[in-house]
Design a protein around this motif. Structure first.
Motif, PDB file in Angstrom:
ATOM      1  N   GLY A 147       0.822  -1.193   0.000  1.00  0.00           N
ATOM      2  CA  GLY A 147       0.000   0.000   0.000  1.00  0.00           C
ATOM      3  C   GLY A 147       0.861   1.250   0.000  1.00  0.00           C
ATOM      4  N   GLU A 201       1.435  -9.204   0.913  1.00  0.00           N
ATOM      5  CA  GLU A 201       0.156  -8.729   1.378  1.00  0.00           C
ATOM      6  C   GLU A 201      -0.262  -9.467   2.637  1.00  0.00           C
ATOM      7  OE1 GLU A 201      -2.858  -8.550  -1.546  1.00  0.00           O
ATOM      8  OE2 GLU A 201      -1.511  -7.915  -3.129  1.00  0.00           O
ATOM      9  N   LEU A 233     -12.283  -8.662   2.228  1.00  0.00           N
ATOM     10  CA  LEU A 233     -11.972  -7.255   1.967  1.00  0.00           C
ATOM     11  C   LEU A 233     -11.478  -7.033   0.543  1.00  0.00           C
ATOM     12  CD1 LEU A 233     -11.795  -4.411   3.165  1.00  0.00           C
ATOM     13  CD2 LEU A 233      -9.477  -4.949   3.936  1.00  0.00           C
ATOM     14  N   SER A 234     -10.829  -8.050  -0.037  1.00  0.00           N
ATOM     15  CA  SER A 234     -10.292  -7.891  -1.399  1.00  0.00           C
ATOM     16  C   SER A 234     -11.397  -7.581  -2.410  1.00  0.00           C
ATOM     17  CB  SER A 234      -9.550  -9.159  -1.818  1.00  0.00           C
ATOM     18  OG  SER A 234     -10.419 -10.281  -1.803  1.00  0.00           O
ATOM     19  N   TYR A 244     -13.658  -5.495  -1.971  1.00  0.00           N
ATOM     20  CA  TYR A 244     -13.980  -4.077  -1.809  1.00  0.00           C
ATOM     21  C   TYR A 244     -12.720  -3.212  -1.869  1.00  0.00           C
ATOM     22  CZ  TYR A 244     -18.350  -6.050   0.021  1.00  0.00           C
ATOM     23  OH  TYR A 244     -19.524  -6.751   0.179  1.00  0.00           O
ATOM     24  N   ARG A 245     -11.720  -3.676  -2.591  1.00  0.00           N
ATOM     25  CA  ARG A 245     -10.437  -2.958  -2.592  1.00  0.00           C
ATOM     26  C   ARG A 245     -10.541  -1.564  -3.203  1.00  0.00           C
ATOM     27  NH1 ARG A 245      -6.638  -6.834  -5.894  1.00  0.00           N
ATOM     28  NH2 ARG A 245      -7.622  -8.242  -4.412  1.00  0.00           N
ATOM     29  N   ASP A 246     -11.621  -1.314  -3.994  1.00  0.00           N
ATOM     30  CA  ASP A 246     -11.780   0.013  -4.600  1.00  0.00           C
ATOM     31  C   ASP A 246     -12.523   0.979  -3.688  1.00  0.00           C
ATOM     32  OD1 ASP A 246     -14.173  -1.322  -4.719  1.00  0.00           O
ATOM     33  OD2 ASP A 246     -14.706  -0.653  -6.743  1.00  0.00           O
ATOM     34  N   THR A 300     -12.454   3.376  -0.831  1.00  0.00           N
ATOM     35  CA  THR A 300     -11.507   4.148  -0.018  1.00  0.00           C
ATOM     36  C   THR A 300     -12.198   5.383   0.542  1.00  0.00           C
ATOM     37  OG1 THR A 300     -10.702   5.575  -1.816  1.00  0.00           O
ATOM     38  CG2 THR A 300      -9.636   3.415  -1.556  1.00  0.00           C
ATOM     39  N   ASN A 345      -9.415  -1.057   4.307  1.00  0.00           N
ATOM     40  CA  ASN A 345      -8.362  -0.871   3.305  1.00  0.00           C
ATOM     41  C   ASN A 345      -7.269   0.066   3.798  1.00  0.00           C
ATOM     42  OD1 ASN A 345      -9.252  -2.516   1.127  1.00  0.00           O
ATOM     43  ND2 ASN A 345     -10.859  -1.028   0.662  1.00  0.00           N
ATOM     44  N   LEU A 390      -5.177  -1.917   6.178  1.00  0.00           N
ATOM     45  CA  LEU A 390      -4.380  -2.871   5.402  1.00  0.00           C
ATOM     46  C   LEU A 390      -3.145  -2.193   4.825  1.00  0.00           C
ATOM     47  CD1 LEU A 390      -4.285  -5.806   4.230  1.00  0.00           C
ATOM     48  CD2 LEU A 390      -5.417  -4.888   2.201  1.00  0.00           C
ATOM     49  N   SER A 391      -3.309  -0.965   4.352  1.00  0.00           N
ATOM     50  CA  SER A 391      -2.171  -0.221   3.800  1.00  0.00           C
ATOM     51  C   SER A 391      -1.174   0.167   4.880  1.00  0.00           C
ATOM     52  CB  SER A 391      -2.668   1.049   3.089  1.00  0.00           C
ATOM     53  OG  SER A 391      -3.090   2.032   4.021  1.00  0.00           O
TER      54      SER A 391
END
Length: 480
Positions: A104, A266, A274-275, A277-279, A281, A339, A342-343
């Motif tokens: 990230g 990762e 969650l992957s 919904y990665r878009d 933010t 997200n 995660l970053s």
């Protein structure tokens, strides 16, 4: 008594014999310098042509051909003392500033910032540098890179893990080559000391006291020191922690990157979705400021929920509960929090309540590759748990019991948790309501807005299949 003229002849032969070796018998190998050197001819030293009153008159100066050899021998000796032999390849040139895998933005920035600050520290050796982060994030590589760079300049350095340091001191009690006092003073006073893995040492009173004496001495003397640590600072012994918190001396560097040694960089959870919904933010969340359908009260509810989500994403403490109708934006905000964490190098678990219960039921199959306990524990002990769609699940006694066990554990343990629900707070189960009433731990925000409207795609004949219009104004904004 013999006369002096009788004694001198007897002494002269042996004295003369020592100096009568012909110069031709001295081979190039006997000379300290390079025999092919055009400057000194292999002698290794030069005498400067200076006035007789000059302070360096008559002093020998080392030739450049010999300086190279001496420098190599010095570095070799320093490496032997430094304990860096196995870390010779850990340099700034071999450090991967991009990490491994798709990191990230925040993780990349922390890695590059750590590299730049450590490289600057190696050049200046000003104060202390304290490098923290998870296992395998690059702390030891950067610490060794500092040590290698400093040794290359001829500065004495000792590189040790903290457990090895204490073993080094223990073994010196029985050593015939060096005394405990000599070794202890060598560590305390070396020009640069690098201590790796602070916090992993044995916590016996003797170990704590010796480590404190070393660190406190270097703290008082302001000797350059590098320390790495992968445990929480609060877990460090209080006296040492107080010195590490001195911002006037200590430069703190925190690396957010995941373990470089892993096959994938990762943070992967077998439970989290969650992957998908990665878009989603915080940056592309549509706050609908230009939506004329919203009155001031509705607009305020959306703004408050967005602000709360941003604050929770930066500092996840306690519980955050988002309620509202379908399509109001609560799932987007919950996924955006996940997200963001995660970053930052964390491993959040994002899952819909119905899917979580289905995953638990699936473990009852004899062929299930995972156990019930493993799935339940992953959700129960997650650093951040995001439960989407609370209230849509089955109301069977089994489902109620499992969800209660889950939320009760996280409530008692005060673990960061995000919950989204179509239900209002008053419509939720009494067990959950009682915990949401604890204002010290829980924040509840109702997003009182109608669903986002998304424009339908035009048909191939150019006719729209719907007359709905969008409320999205800004490019890149997600509708929900």
């Amino acid at each position: 008594m013999k006369k002096i003229d009788k004694v001198l002849p007897n002494l002269q032969p042996s004295d003369t014999e020592r100096h009568e070796q012909p110069l031709s018998s001295v081979t190039p190998r006997d000379l300290p310098g390079d025999p092919a050197c055009p400057i000194c001819g292999g002698v290794g030293y030069l005498r400067q042509d200076l006035p007789i009153d000059h302070p360096n008159f008559g002093k020998l100066m080392m030739c450049s051909c010999r300086q190279t050899v001496v420098s190599q021998r010095t570095q070799s000796r320093l490496y032997e003392v430094s304990n860096l032999e196995t870390f010779k390849d850990k340099t700034f040139d071999t450090f991967n500033q991009k990490g491994r895998g798709n990191l990230g933005e925040v993780q990349l920035e922390s890695l590059q910032a750590a590299y730049n600050r450590c490289k600057k520290y190696a050049q200046e050796l000003d104060g202390w540098i304290f490098i923290t982060g998870k296992y395998g994030c690059g702390k030891t590589h950067l610490a060794a890179a500092i040590a290698n760079e400093v040794i290359r300049r001829g500065i004495p350095t000792i590189f040790l893990t903290v457990p090895d340091l204490l073993d080094w001191l223990r073994f010196s009690y029985d050593s015939t080559q060096t005394s405990y006092e000599d070794r202890f003073n060598e560590i305390r006073n070396v020009e640069l000391l690098v201590l790796d893995d602070l916090g992993t040492q044995n916590t016996t009173p003797w170990a704590q006291e010796k480590l404190f004496q070393i660190i406190n001495h270097r703290y008082l003397q302001r000797f350059p020191t590098v320390l790495t640590c992968n445990v929480n600072l609060q877990e460090i012994e209080g006296r040492i922690r107080s010195r590490l918190e001195d911002i006037d001396l200590v430069k703190a560097v925190h690396i957010l990157a995941p373990d470089y040694r892993s096959a994938s960089a990762e943070s992967i959870s077998t439970l989290s979705s969650l992957s998908l919904y990665r878009d989603r933010t915080l940056g592309n969340f549509n706050t609908r400021e230009g939506d004329k359908r919203l009155d001031k009260e509705q607009q305020a509810s959306l703004q408050q929920a967005f602000k709360a989500a941003c604050e929770f994403a930066e500092n996840p403490k306690g519980w955050l509960v988002l309620t509202g109708k379908s399509g109001c934006g609560k799932t987007h905000l919950a996924a955006a929090i996940g997200n963001h964490r995660l970053s930052m190098g964390e491993s959040p678990v994002f899952i819909h309540v119905i899917e979580f219960l289905d995953r638990l039921r699936a473990t009852f199959n004899p062929r299930s590759p995972v156990t019930f306990d493993a799935v339940f524990e992953e959700a129960r002990s997650a650093s951040l748990l995001i439960l989407d769609g609370w209230g849509t699940q089955s109301s069977s006694p089994w489902a109620k019991e499992k969800l209660f066990q889950l939320i009760n554990y996280r409530y008692v343990a005060k673990l960061p948790t995000v919950i989204t629900s179509l239900q209002s707070k008053s419509e939720m189960d009494e067990e959950l309501q009682s915990r949401l009433n604890d204002g010290r731990l829980c924040q509840v925000y109702e997003i009182n807005v109608p669903a986002y409207e998304i424009p339908a795609q035009s048909s191939s004949q150019g006719r729209s299949s719907s007359k709905r219009t969008t409320t999205i104004k800004k490019s890149g904004e997600m509708p929900y």
